[in-house]
Each structure stands twice: as structure tokens, then as C-alpha cells.
Design a protein around this motif. Structure first.
Motif, PDB file in Angstrom:
ATOM      1  N   PRO A  19      66.493  26.558  75.598  1.00  0.00           N
ATOM      2  CA  PRO A  19      65.396  25.815  74.373  1.00  0.00           C
ATOM      3  C   PRO A  19      64.220  25.427  74.399  1.00  0.00           C
ATOM      4  CG  PRO A  19      68.190  25.208  74.109  1.00  0.00           C
ATOM      5  CD  PRO A  19      67.602  26.220  75.003  1.00  0.00           C
ATOM      6  N   ALA A  20      63.027  25.588  73.949  1.00  0.00           N
ATOM      7  CA  ALA A  20      61.830  25.265  74.434  1.00  0.00           C
ATOM      8  C   ALA A  20      61.923  24.207  74.380  1.00  0.00           C
ATOM      9  CB  ALA A  20      60.823  25.944  72.733  1.00  0.00           C
ATOM     10  N   ASP A  21      62.081  23.161  73.720  1.00  0.00           N
ATOM     11  CA  ASP A  21      62.591  21.379  73.412  1.00  0.00           C
ATOM     12  C   ASP A  21      63.296  21.281  74.933  1.00  0.00           C
ATOM     13  OD1 ASP A  21      64.978  22.179  72.473  1.00  0.00           O
ATOM     14  OD2 ASP A  21      63.768  20.604  70.704  1.00  0.00           O
ATOM     15  N   VAL A  35      60.501  27.074  66.183  1.00  0.00           N
ATOM     16  CA  VAL A  35      58.674  27.787  66.481  1.00  0.00           C
ATOM     17  C   VAL A  35      57.702  26.730  66.913  1.00  0.00           C
ATOM     18  CG1 VAL A  35      57.073  29.328  65.410  1.00  0.00           C
ATOM     19  CG2 VAL A  35      59.216  30.120  63.903  1.00  0.00           C
ATOM     20  N   GLU A  36      57.828  25.777  66.691  1.00  0.00           N
ATOM     21  CA  GLU A  36      56.709  24.658  66.114  1.00  0.00           C
ATOM     22  C   GLU A  36      56.868  24.566  68.219  1.00  0.00           C
ATOM     23  OE1 GLU A  36      58.506  25.072  63.457  1.00  0.00           O
ATOM     24  OE2 GLU A  36      57.152  25.759  62.732  1.00  0.00           O
ATOM     25  N   ALA A  37      58.778  24.129  68.153  1.00  0.00           N
ATOM     26  CA  ALA A  37      58.607  23.593  69.450  1.00  0.00           C
ATOM     27  C   ALA A  37      58.465  25.179  70.837  1.00  0.00           C
ATOM     28  CB  ALA A  37      60.645  23.934  70.064  1.00  0.00           C
ATOM     29  N   ILE A  38      58.099  26.041  70.301  1.00  0.00           N
ATOM     30  CA  ILE A  38      58.389  27.607  71.166  1.00  0.00           C
ATOM     31  C   ILE A  38      56.515  27.224  71.203  1.00  0.00           C
ATOM     32  CG2 ILE A  38      57.632  29.780  71.563  1.00  0.00           C
ATOM     33  CD1 ILE A  38      60.422  29.878  70.568  1.00  0.00           C
ATOM     34  N   VAL A  39      55.605  26.979  70.146  1.00  0.00           N
ATOM     35  CA  VAL A  39      54.242  26.966  70.396  1.00  0.00           C
ATOM     36  C   VAL A  39      53.893  26.099  71.247  1.00  0.00           C
ATOM     37  CG1 VAL A  39      52.036  26.377  68.504  1.00  0.00           C
ATOM     38  CG2 VAL A  39      53.687  28.204  67.851  1.00  0.00           C
ATOM     39  N   ALA A  60      59.141  32.650  76.197  1.00  0.00           N
ATOM     40  CA  ALA A  60      60.312  31.670  75.519  1.00  0.00           C
ATOM     41  C   ALA A  60      61.168  32.619  74.325  1.00  0.00           C
ATOM     42  CB  ALA A  60      58.772  30.532  75.301  1.00  0.00           C
ATOM     43  N   THR A  61      60.286  33.593  73.167  1.00  0.00           N
ATOM     44  CA  THR A  61      61.098  33.470  72.166  1.00  0.00           C
ATOM     45  C   THR A  61      62.170  34.621  71.674  1.00  0.00           C
ATOM     46  OG1 THR A  61      58.332  33.495  71.252  1.00  0.00           O
ATOM     47  CG2 THR A  61      60.577  34.668  70.438  1.00  0.00           C
ATOM     48  N   VAL A  62      62.192  34.845  73.497  1.00  0.00           N
ATOM     49  CA  VAL A  62      63.068  35.595  73.616  1.00  0.00           C
ATOM     50  C   VAL A  62      64.154  34.962  74.290  1.00  0.00           C
ATOM     51  CG1 VAL A  62      63.163  37.849  75.098  1.00  0.00           C
ATOM     52  CG2 VAL A  62      61.494  38.267  73.878  1.00  0.00           C
ATOM     53  N   ASN A  63      64.366  34.603  75.171  1.00  0.00           N
ATOM     54  CA  ASN A  63      65.015  33.754  75.592  1.00  0.00           C
ATOM     55  C   ASN A  63      65.640  32.007  74.908  1.00  0.00           C
ATOM     56  OD1 ASN A  63      65.448  35.824  77.868  1.00  0.00           O
ATOM     57  ND2 ASN A  63      63.650  35.148  78.226  1.00  0.00           N
ATOM     58  N   ARG A  64      65.559  32.191  73.824  1.00  0.00           N
ATOM     59  CA  ARG A  64      64.624  30.807  73.048  1.00  0.00           C
ATOM     60  C   ARG A  64      66.581  30.216  73.228  1.00  0.00           C
ATOM     61  NH1 ARG A  64      64.034  34.835  68.966  1.00  0.00           N
ATOM     62  NH2 ARG A  64      65.468  34.231  66.814  1.00  0.00           N
TER      63      ARG A  64
END
Ligand code: A3P
Length: 305
Positions: free
Chosen positions: A68-70, A234-238, A60-64
Motif C-alpha cells: 500500500p502506498a501509505d 489513488v491520492e496516496a499513490i500520487v 506503486a499502482t500495480v503493486n498497491r
């Protein structure tokens, strides 16, 4: 005389019974064929120490930017983390096949359970990055016990008691070598080359995952910009990768992962996701025995138990 782990064949390694043959065959093949790139990122863990979680966080971080996480159509809705970041020995170098990994875009993400000393030498020499996660051995053991019993049930075998598996675990019989050697191998590599090997603890990630997502991003050279920080990326990834969210995804509830040992329901990688569940399953004597081994083995390493 010792009861081997129930779902993988074992062979003798330098410190007692160790890795299953499959990963080693994988590692040998990978050694001959795996052309690592400095941009590769390899997740290394013991089974049941948080592999699924760190795979999700890294992907999720590398491909954000692309995913996008959301976003409602994030890939995690259709494929599980184990198909986003594949195991070298369980999914890629299997059954004598040599996968074509050259076409994968940089940074390529891989995972492995093999000990540091058994990593394909091409990986270690390439300068690629390694992300290790360790977990309290008591929780790791309890998680492994539940997982192993699922395999046993599938094979029509009786469940193993927690005390039996604890005995086997303390004797160092586990699919990828003794717990303590595995952790120390990667810890020593981290101490020697912190820019190449990042070291996480499951318990610390549970306390504040955002801190560790930032560490991860920085380590792989993809720091969050001020704009991303302000936008709550960051919070969205978490949130996306949290146990509570992932356990409810269709890819978890209905998906499967093909591993060389068999097909595994994605839901079996999610159980409780808590710290300290060992208290519900291990006797105080067993817990003390594991703690004593941990204290003795980690002494002087800089790694506290
Ligand atoms: P428990 O059995 O203690 O619940 P692995 O991914 O290495 O196979 O480890 C599985 C363990 O990690 C299981 O532990 C599982 O519940 C937990 N886990 C899976 N996904 C998680 C997540 N997103 N956050 C926290 N823990 C997670």
C-alpha cells in the motif's frame, strides 16, 4: 562536425545521428532473446521526460495491494524507481548478458528509451502494453542539459552552455534519436493501437496526477475499485510518487542505480520537477526555434505542441 551528446556514443540512424550503441546492442540482444508476454508493461520515454515519475506511479499502482502506498515500509524507502522498473537496454541486456526474466511475476514491468521502431520486435508483436510519456521539448532539453553537465563534471569536462546543447538538440543529435521522431513514433503507435500504447504528457500529469493514475490503472487492467476510491488509494499513490515526497526518501538521497553507462546517484534524477523551467535558461530565439520545429514536425499528426 556536430558535437555529440556528451555521455553516450552515437551512430547514424535513418534521420540523422541517433541512439547510442548501447541501447541498440540491447535492442538487438533483446530481439533475439526477449520473449515478451502480452501481460508485460513497458514504459517508453526520452531521457529527462519524467521516466522516474512514471516508473514510480506504475510500480506503486500495480503493486498497491501487496505494498500500500501509505505503508511505512513501502519499497521506495529502500530502492529507487529505476531498480523497481528496470531499463531493458541499460540494466537488463547489458554487456552481452542475457538476464533470466522468466521467473519475474506477471505483470512484468520494464522500461526503455529506444524509439518505437527500435523496440524489440518480440515486444511489439506480443501485444504487451506500452506507456509513453512525452514532455515539452524545451523543458526536456533543459533537464537533459543539467543532467549532461553532471556527467561532464564527473569526467572533469567543462560544462556545456544551454545554447550549445540547444543547437545539438535542434539538429536532432540526441542519444535516442531526434526528439520529434521519438515522440511521433509513439504517438502514431498510440493512434493506431490505443489499447496497446498509452500516451501521457508530463505537463498534464503535473496538472492533475490522479486523473492519469486512474488512466494508467485502467489501461493495465487494474482499475481502482469503489472501495479503493473511497479509501483514497489513488491520492496516496500520487502523494507517494510526488516530487516533493520522493526527493526526501533515503533511497533518493543515498541510493544509486547501476546503469551500463555507469553508476548514477538516484538524487540526480530529481532536480526541479517543474513545468516551464526552460524560461530560466533558454533565450527567446532558441525557444522560438524549438517551437517552430515542433509546430512543423507535429503538424497534421493530431499531436499539438
Ligand atoms: P527537471 O530536470 O526539469 O527537474 P527522467 O526521470 O526521465 O530522468 O526525468 C527527470 C526529470 O523529471 C527531472 O526534471 C526531474 O526533476 C523530474 N522528476 C523526477 N521525479 C519526478 C516526480 N516524482 N514528479 C515530477 N517530476 C519528476
Amino acid at each position: 562536425s556536430s558535437e555529440p551528446m556528451p555521455f553516450l556514443p552515437l551512430y547514424r540512424h535513418n534521420k540523422g545521428w541517433c541512439c547510442s550503441l548501447m541501447p541498440m546492442v540491447g535492442a538487438v540482444v533483446a530481439d533475439a532473446r526477449f520473449a515478451a508476454r502480452p501481460s508485460d508493461i513497458i514504459i517508453a520515454t526520452l531521457p529527462k521526460s519524467g521516466t522516474t515519475w512514471i516508473k514510480a506511479l506504475l510500480y506503486a499502482t500495480v503493486n498497491r495491494r501487496e505494498h500500500p502506498a501509505d505503508a511505512a515500509d513501502h519499497p521506495f524507502n529502500s530502492i529507487g524507481p529505476h531498480d523497481c522498473v528496470k531499463f531493458l537496454e541499460y540494466q537488463l541486456y547489458t554487456n552481452n548478458s542475457v538476464p533470466d526474466l522468466d521467473r519475474l511475476p506477471d505483470p512484468r514491468l520494464f522500461a526503455t528509451h529506444v524509439p518505437f521502431t527500435s523496440l524489440p520486435s518480440a515486444a511489439a508483436a506480443s501485444g504487451c502494453k506500452v506507456v509513453y510519456v512525452c514532455r515539452d521539448p524545451k523543458d526536456n532539453l533543459v533537464s537533459l542539459w543539467h543532467f549532461a553537465n553532471k556527467f561532464r563534471a564527473r569526467e572533469g569536462q567543462e560544462p556545456m552552455s544551454a545554447e550549445t546543447i540547444a543547437e545539438v538538440f535542434c539538429r536532432g543529435v540526441s542519444p535516442f534519436g531526434p526528439y520529434w521522431d521519438h515522440v511521433l513514433g509513439y504517438w502514431d503507435a498510440h493512434v493506431a493501437r490505443p489499447e496497446q500504447v498509452l500516451f501521457f504528457r508530463y505537463e498534464e500529469m503535473k496538472l492533475d496526477a490522479a486523473v492519469h493514475v486512474r488512466r494508467l490503472a485502467e489501461f493495465v487492467g487494474l482499475q481502482f475499485s469503489a472501495e479503493e476510491e473511497e479509501g483514497g488509494v489513488v491520492e496516496a499513490i500520487v502523494r507517494l510518487c510526488s516530487f516533493d515526497h520522493m526527493i526526501g526518501l533515503e533511497a533518493t538521497k543515498g541510493g544509486k542505480t547501476e546503469l551500463v553507462v555507469g553508476t548514477v546517484a538516484n538524487s540526480s534524477f530529481f532536480r526541479r520537477g517543474q513545468v516551464g523551467d526552460w524560461e530560466n535558461h533558454l533565450s527567446p530565439e532558441t525557444a522560438r526555434r524549438i517551437d517552430a520545429i515542433t509546430e512543423a514536425r507535429f503538424k497534421g499528426s493530431g499531436l499539438c505542441s
